[in-house]
Write a protein that holds these residues in place. Structure first.
Motif, PDB file in Angstrom:
ATOM      1  N   GLU A 764       6.528  11.109 -13.994  1.00 53.80           N
ATOM      2  CA  GLU A 764       6.200   9.700 -14.199  1.00 53.80           C
ATOM      3  C   GLU A 764       7.103   8.808 -13.337  1.00 53.80           C
ATOM      4  N   TYR A 765       8.363   9.130 -13.352  1.00 46.83           N
ATOM      5  CA  TYR A 765       9.329   8.356 -12.561  1.00 46.83           C
ATOM      6  C   TYR A 765       8.997   8.443 -11.062  1.00 46.83           C
ATOM      7  N   SER A 767       6.076   9.266  -9.653  1.00 50.35           N
ATOM      8  CA  SER A 767       4.799   8.640  -9.310  1.00 50.35           C
ATOM      9  C   SER A 767       4.923   7.129  -9.251  1.00 50.35           C
ATOM     10  N   ASP A 768       5.683   6.561 -10.171  1.00 48.45           N
ATOM     11  CA  ASP A 768       5.903   5.109 -10.131  1.00 48.45           C
ATOM     12  C   ASP A 768       6.530   4.686  -8.807  1.00 48.45           C
ATOM     13  N   ASN A 769       7.571   5.381  -8.430  1.00 45.47           N
ATOM     14  CA  ASN A 769       8.294   5.012  -7.201  1.00 45.47           C
ATOM     15  C   ASN A 769       7.461   5.247  -5.941  1.00 45.47           C
ATOM     16  N   GLU A 772       4.792   2.651  -5.597  1.00 44.83           N
ATOM     17  CA  GLU A 772       5.322   1.320  -5.272  1.00 44.83           C
ATOM     18  C   GLU A 772       5.918   1.271  -3.859  1.00 44.83           C
ATOM     19  N   ARG A 806      -2.242   6.245 -16.278  1.00 52.90           N
ATOM     20  CA  ARG A 806      -1.110   5.810 -15.446  1.00 52.90           C
ATOM     21  C   ARG A 806      -1.534   5.718 -13.973  1.00 52.90           C
ATOM     22  N   LYS A 807      -2.301   6.699 -13.541  1.00 50.69           N
ATOM     23  CA  LYS A 807      -2.752   6.727 -12.145  1.00 50.69           C
ATOM     24  C   LYS A 807      -3.628   5.511 -11.841  1.00 50.69           C
ATOM     25  N   TYR A 809      -3.785   2.712 -13.477  1.00 44.85           N
ATOM     26  CA  TYR A 809      -3.000   1.476 -13.583  1.00 44.85           C
ATOM     27  C   TYR A 809      -2.173   1.258 -12.289  1.00 44.85           C
ATOM     28  N   LEU A 810      -1.501   2.307 -11.858  1.00 42.40           N
ATOM     29  CA  LEU A 810      -0.659   2.170 -10.656  1.00 42.40           C
ATOM     30  C   LEU A 810      -1.489   1.875  -9.416  1.00 42.40           C
TER      31      LEU A 810
END
Length: 880
Positions: A764-765, A767-769, A772, A806-807, A809-810
């Motif tokens: 999760e960490y 994928s977020d980074n 972004e 999550r995917k 949303y990101l």
């Protein structure tokens, strides 16, 4: 206008009232004008009436002319004079019969001048307009008068006028007198000679400058000079002109010529030669005169000597002095200072000879005329020696250019000159070349000239003279150390080759002796009488510090069996003490010690080198030193701390130099050594320090990988979790191997330890980074593929759906703002790309029941259908 009638005749009865009035009021201008109008009316009636009395008309014209003249005498004004002359020009032909002689016409003009002079109370004869008008009247009849009469009036005018007014009269005379058919060249020469002297004064005292420059009819200095040359026909005239010529060719007057000084001399020289050929061909005095002028001109115009020489040689041929002609051409060709002059003179000389030889049609004449044979031999010699003669010119221009001497030697070799001729050329070169006048880019060529000179003797088995030449060369006052270095080095090479050729084996004795002599310290320096750092010392006094010569000497003594080990070491130590040792020499010294198993001394030299050098040299020395340490430290029973100190010194140096490439390399070698021979914990610590010192993300990643592997090997898998965490925070998500090496490795470790939740947090960490900060589509797809594979392997429907949410949303948040998206769709909500999402989503009313035991009936789900629900078919094959 006959002599007995006079200019005042022609008054009739109708004129008496006017005459009476004039007696009362002679200064009444209107009265005079009325009287003239009256006479004009009479003349008009007489010429247009039926009774056309020619004699009466002539009398009326004469009477009107007389009236104009009387008016002029009364008022003495230029305007009245112009009226008189203008009318006189109209009627003068009627007074001059065809049979009238030149003397009578000239007498009429003289009569007018005499009357004016006799009554000239107002100095009208001092007015240039008066004379200009009168001259313009006279020149109307230049075909009916003599030039002597015109010149007499001209002299009278000049005597009456101021000098500054003369120019206008000269303009009339020079323009018209040349058109008079009976003027002699002698008179024209005299006339132009006097005019040019007048011009000299004008230019000298700045008189009439504007009028001379603006009036096209006034010949300037250039035109006058050309006219004078044209009219010279005799020696006497040439004598007169020559004196004047020398005064004319000065800066004061040259400014006013349109021709250059050279062109003026050319024209004058051509005139002298033309006179010599046409009128004074056999006059010895005139021939000497031409020769003197030729010598003076070539002396004055050295850069134009070829053109004047060729002209003079043609003159000699024209006066039947062929031998003198080729003699002067040959002499001047040898004195040529430029390639252009040489080429012109050479071509002219060979052309003259060829023309002479071609003119001989009878071959038997060569047998009876020895001069023809001489001409033929000279012609053939010129053609065969052209390159050498051209080289002579280049050497005459500057004998201090070695390259020109090399050209000469090459020409001689092509002509198959014998050894003595080539040696003589070398000898001539080294004698004539002044060392400090050699051009900068030719200085190394000068030393090569000496070396090649010596090699000629060597190639002809004369080693004795070869050595003498080289020994002399070492004492030449060279301007560059490199020049003397070349002499010594080539001398050594010759000695090596000579010994091998004569003994059949390598004998270093002579070569070493020469090499040692090249670096001997001068006695003046040893005794302290001379400061070795004085910049004004000669090359010979400074050569003992030559790195090239020391390198050669050290190489020779290392291979010379006559030199013992300590002697070689002493030579190296001497070079070090003189501070002329370079990195290569120091490494050679160390290798020499190593070959002789003097390891401690060898390493000591490396350590000294580390202190002596900086930059690239120090880096190379350190790398070699480190390799030698790693190779021999165990055999020398060195303490490990001593090896570590060397590594630490390297780290400090590379950090100081900001040499990150070698710094990383040193850390890795250091850690490997610790892993193999030292402390494993220290190995890990070294790698952690290395990561902190690295600025480059790729270098950090590389060391992280080594650290992870070593940590797992030394401490176990659970000890790398903190390292991975640190790497996740330190390594940029934009590094291509970030996902493969860091994220995947970290997840794998956590899964292997059973920490599924931690692994999911990592994904999760990450994928977020990545979504972004990393806009690379391939990397984004890679992280989601990894996440999907993880959930399929370790998750359930809920966690899988959470991953997909999550995917989505990101992607909504970051993909829409990605630089790679089209600007027109920047504000649109991104949608899932089903082509890329290969997991396989299915809509269903119910999902799998993980809590139902085998054989138990399923409960029916009565809740409303959620159209947005995402059901999972976990049995679908994944393309990860």
């Amino acid at each position: 206008m006959n002599n007995d009638e006079g200019i005042l005749s022609g008054i009739d009865e109708s004129d008496i009232p006017f005459e009476m009035e004039l007696l009362k009021s002679p200064n009444d201008v209107n009265l005079w004008n009325n009287y003239i109008d009256h006479k004009h009316q009479q003349l008009l009636e007489a010429t247009t009436g039926s009774n056309n009395d020619i004699e009466f008309i002539r009398i009326l014209k004469q009477s009107l002319l007389s009236l104009y003249y009387r008016q002029f005498l009364e008022f003495k004004g230029i305007e009245d004079w112009n009226k008189f002359i203008d009318y006189y020009k109209k009627i003068i032909k009627s007074f001059i019969e065809k049979s009238t002689s030149n003397e009578q016409i000239e007498s009429e003009f003289n009569k007018i001048l005499s009357l004016i002079e006799s009554t000239d109370k107002y100095n009208i004869t001092r007015d240039v307009d008066y004379w200009s008008k009168f001259f313009l009247l006279i020149v109307e009849f230049k075909m009916s008068i003599s030039y002597k009469f015109l010149l007499s009036i001209f002299r009278k005018a000049l005597n009456n006028l101021k000098r500054e007014d003369h120019i206008r009269i000269w303009a009339i005379i020079l323009y018209h007198i040349v058109k008079m058919g009976n003027v002699t060249n002698e008179l024209m020469f005299t006339l132009y000679f006097n005019y040019v002297k007048y011009l000299q004064n004008c230019y000298k005292f700045h008189i009439n400058m504007e009028e001379i420059q603006e009036n096209d009819r006034i010949p300037d200095l250039n035109k006058t000079f050309n006219r004078l040359l044209e009219y010279i026909e005799t020696v006497e005239q040439l004598d007169i002109f020559e004196t004047f010529f020398k005064s004319l060719i000065t800066p004061t007057y040259l400014l006013h010529f349109t021709d250059s000084e050279l062109e003026i001399y050319k024209k004058y020289f051509d005139k002298i030669i033309d006179l010599a050929v046409s009128k004074y061909k056999d006059d010895g005095n005139f021939q000497r005169r031409v020769k003197k002028w030729f010598n003076d001109i070539v002396k004055k115009f050295k850069d134009q000597q070829s053109q004047f020489t060729i002209r003079y040689s043609k003159y000699l041929i024209n006066i039947d002095q062929f031998d003198k002609s080729i003699e002067i051409l040959e002499s001047m060709m040898k004195q040529s200072k430029s390639i252009k002059d040489f080429t012109l003179l050479f071509d002219s000389l060979t052309g003259v000879l060829e023309e002479k030889l071609v003119s001989v049609t009878d071959e038997d004449e060569f047998k009876t005329n020895p001069k023809l044979v001489t001409y033929l031999n000279k012609f053939e010699s010129l053609l065969s020696n052209r390159l050498l003669l051209l080289n002579d010119v280049k050497l005459a221009q500057n004998p201090n250019i070695p390259g020109v001497w090399f050209d000469r030697i090459e020409i001689m070799k092509e002509r198959r000159a014998n050894v003595n001729e080539i040696l003589a050329c070398y000898s001539d070169a080294i004698v004539k070349i002044i060392v400090n006048k050699v051009p900068y880019n030719e200085r190394n060529e000068l030393s090569k000239l000496w070396i090649d000179y010596a090699k000629v003797y060597y190639d002809n088995n004369d080693i004795s003279n070869c050595r003498k030449i080289l020994e002399i060369a070492t004492n030449v006052p060279w301007t560059e150390i490199g020049q003397l270095e070349d002499i010594w080095i080539n001398w050594v090479m010759i000695e090596l080759e000579f010994s091998e050729k004569n003994t059949g084996k390598e004998d270093l004795k002579h070569a070493t002796t020469v090499s040692k002599h090249s670096i001997e310290i001068p006695q003046q320096i040893l005794q302290g009488r001379v400061d070795p750092d004085d910049k004004n010392l000669s090359v010979q006094m400074k050569i003992f510090k030559s790195v090239r010569l020391w390198s050669l000497y050290l190489d020779l003594i290392e291979n010379n069996k006559d030199y013992k080990f300590e002697q070689v070491c002493d030579a190296y130590e001497q070079a070090i003490s003189l501070k002329i040792v370079n990195g290569v020499m120091l490494i050679n010294y160390s290798l020499y010690l190593e070959e002789n198993e003097q390891y401690e001394r060898c390493f000591g030299v490396y350590e000294r080198g580390m202190k002596m050098f900086n930059g690239k040299s120090k880096t190379i020395i350190y790398e070699i030193y480190l390799n030698k340490i790693l190779k021999f430290w165990q055999y020398l029973e060195w303490d490990k701390e001593r090896v570590r100190e060397i590594f630490e010194n390297g780290i400090d140096y590379f950090n100081e130099e900001k040499d990150l490439k070698n710094l990383k390399k040193n850390y890795i070698i250091y850690s490997n050594w610790e892993m193999k021979y030292g402390s494993k914990m220290r190995c890990l610590k070294i790698l952690q320090e290395a990561i902190l010192d690295m600025n480059n993300q790729f270098d950090k990643l590389e060391i992280y990988k080594i650290l992870i592997i070593n940590t797992i090997e030394f401490k176990g898998i659970q000890w790398v979790i903190d390292i991975f965490k640190d790497a996740m925070e330190t390594i940029s998500v934009q590094i291509p191997d970030y996902i493969t090496e860091i994220v995947t490795g970290f997840v794998t470790i956590e899964v292997s330890l059973g920490n599924i939740g931690n692994a999911r947090n990592i994904l999760e960490y990450a994928s977020d980074n990545i979504m972004e900060f990393n806009h690379n589509e391939e990397d984004r797809e890679k992280i989601w593929s990894l996440f999907k594979a993880f959930e399929l392997e370790n998750g359930n429907e809920t966690t899988y759906k959470e991953m997909l949410r999550r995917k989505i949303y990101l992607e909504k948040v970051f993909v829409a703002s990605s630089p790679k998206m089209d600007d027109n769709s920047a504000d649109k909500t991104p949608t899932r790309n089903t082509d890329k999402d290969s997991v396989g989503f299915v809509k269903s009313m119910k999902g799998p029941n993980f809590d139902k035991e085998e054989g138990e009936e399923e409960d029916v789900d009565t809740t409303p259908i959620n159209e947005d629900a995402i059901d999972l078919d976990l049995d679908l094959e994944m393309d990860i």
